[in-house]
Design an enzyme around this catalytic site. Structure first.
Site, PDB file in Angstrom:
ATOM      1  CB  SER A 154      -0.953  -0.039   1.198  1.00 37.09           C
ATOM      2  OG  SER A 154      -1.941   0.948   1.094  1.00 37.09           O
ATOM      3  CG  ASP A 182      -3.616  -3.571  -4.061  1.00 40.86           C
ATOM      4  OD1 ASP A 182      -3.643  -3.456  -5.301  1.00 40.86           O
ATOM      5  OD2 ASP A 182      -4.618  -3.384  -3.353  1.00 40.86           O
ATOM      6  CG  HIS A 246      -5.367  -2.620   0.070  1.00 39.87           C
ATOM      7  ND1 HIS A 246      -4.657  -2.311  -1.076  1.00 39.87           N
ATOM      8  CD2 HIS A 246      -4.908  -1.770   1.037  1.00 39.87           C
ATOM      9  CE1 HIS A 246      -3.815  -1.324  -0.817  1.00 39.87           C
ATOM     10  NE2 HIS A 246      -3.940  -0.985   0.459  1.00 39.87           N
TER      11      HIS A 246
END
Length: 317
Positions: A154, A182, A246
């Site tokens: 992230s 991601d 996610h």
């Protein structure tokens, strides 16, 4: 206590004015793990020399930095599982970067989502911190840049990218590889290469896409793996689906480290070939050995709903 912000908290002037999430080297902690020392003790830049690994004149182990995302930490179970998988696989020095203080999620846990923009504003600074540690490894402990790999989830993916940019500015060369799990989409989707993780940040940049909302559909790396087309991961329920999808990027990558079967990337096209017909020249296995495959570009990756997630028993013919 009520905290109210007026104006754009992503503005540097606003951040300075309110000191929402002030950054200093002390706001980043590190955990150093090896096969011999698996204690999850926190160190700072000033105290890292107390760790046994840094009492040596030369560090010969390959180095892996692991950087968490927003609202997470280095001791979160998914990152602990990743570090354990790495230590089982190879003799690494693992540096787990804990920057939750710089994301304001440590001091204000009940208000953490208010501080996303402030956390975004500190990502480059945390990346510069990692670059500073890398410089120390290279110059003081003779670690070649080809022995350093970064993994980030992230916002941690963009932090890793910024670290890759900074070491090049410092004339250290490029990291061997950066793996973006991601990479965060909000505040980054429209950014150009200088303001996000980018394929030029390392010799090889591997990207896993698992959420189209919290992540991004944009191609970012040397190879981009769109797992289950990059969104709505199987096994993730509707209500918490985006967060689950996610986070799946971390779990997928850990399984790729842990198990012999691989997640197979098929070149993206209107009519992608079935994984059962994949060859080493056309398809790529997600994971630590991805760069050993010749193909570059974007890949579709089919997965199962449960671990180990691999399709076709993870075999490439």
């Amino acid at each position: 206590r009520l905290i109210m912000f007026v104006g754009d908290p992503s503005s540097s002037n606003e951040l300075d004015r309110f000191s929402v999430c002030p950054f200093s080297n002390d706001t980043v902690k590190m955990i150093f793990l090896t096969r011999e020392n698996r204690k999850h003790d926190f160190y700072t830049l000033d105290t890292m020399n107390r760790h046994n690994e840094f009492k040596k004149s030369i560090i010969k182990r390959p180095v892996v930095f692991i950087t968490h995302g927003f609202t997470s930490s280095a001791t979160e179970k998914n990152f602990v599982a990743m570090s354990e998988a790495l230590m089982h696989t190879g003799d690494f020095l693992i540096i787990m970067v804990d920057w939750r203080m710089a994301a304001c999620t440590d001091e204000y846990p009940g208000l953490k989502y208010m501080f996303y923009k402030a956390a975004v504003g500190n990502t480059r600074l945390v990346g510069n911190f990692i670059a500073m540690i890398a410089k120390k490894l290279v110059e003081q402990y003779k670690v070649p840049m080809t022995n350093i790999r970064l993994v980030g989830h992230s916002l941690g993916a963009h932090i890793s990218g910024f670290a890759g940019k900074r070491v090049q500015e410092l004339k250290l060369g490029k990291f061997s590889e950066i793996i973006g799990l991601d990479p965060a989409g909000p505040s980054f989707k429209k950014n150009d290469c200088s303001e996000r993780i980018c394929e030029t940040d390392a010799h090889y940049v591997q990207i896993l896409h698992t959420s189209s909302n919290l992540g991004t559909e944009r191609t970012l790396g040397t190879v981009d793996f769109y797992i289950n087309n990059g969104s709505n991961q199987p096994g993730c329920r509707y209500i918490i689906g985006e967060t689950c999808s996610h986070t799946r990027a971390v779990k997928y990558f850990t399984e790729c480290i842990r198990r012999e079967c691989c997640l197979i990337g098929v070149p993206q096209s209107k009519n992608p070939q079935p994984v059962s017909k994949c060859t080493r020249n056309e398809c790529v296995c997600v994971g630590l050995n991805a760069k050993k495959y010749p193909k570059r570009g974007s890949f579709y990756v089919p997965v199962e709903a449960e671990a180990p997630y691999c399709n076709n028993n993870g075999k490439i013919i």
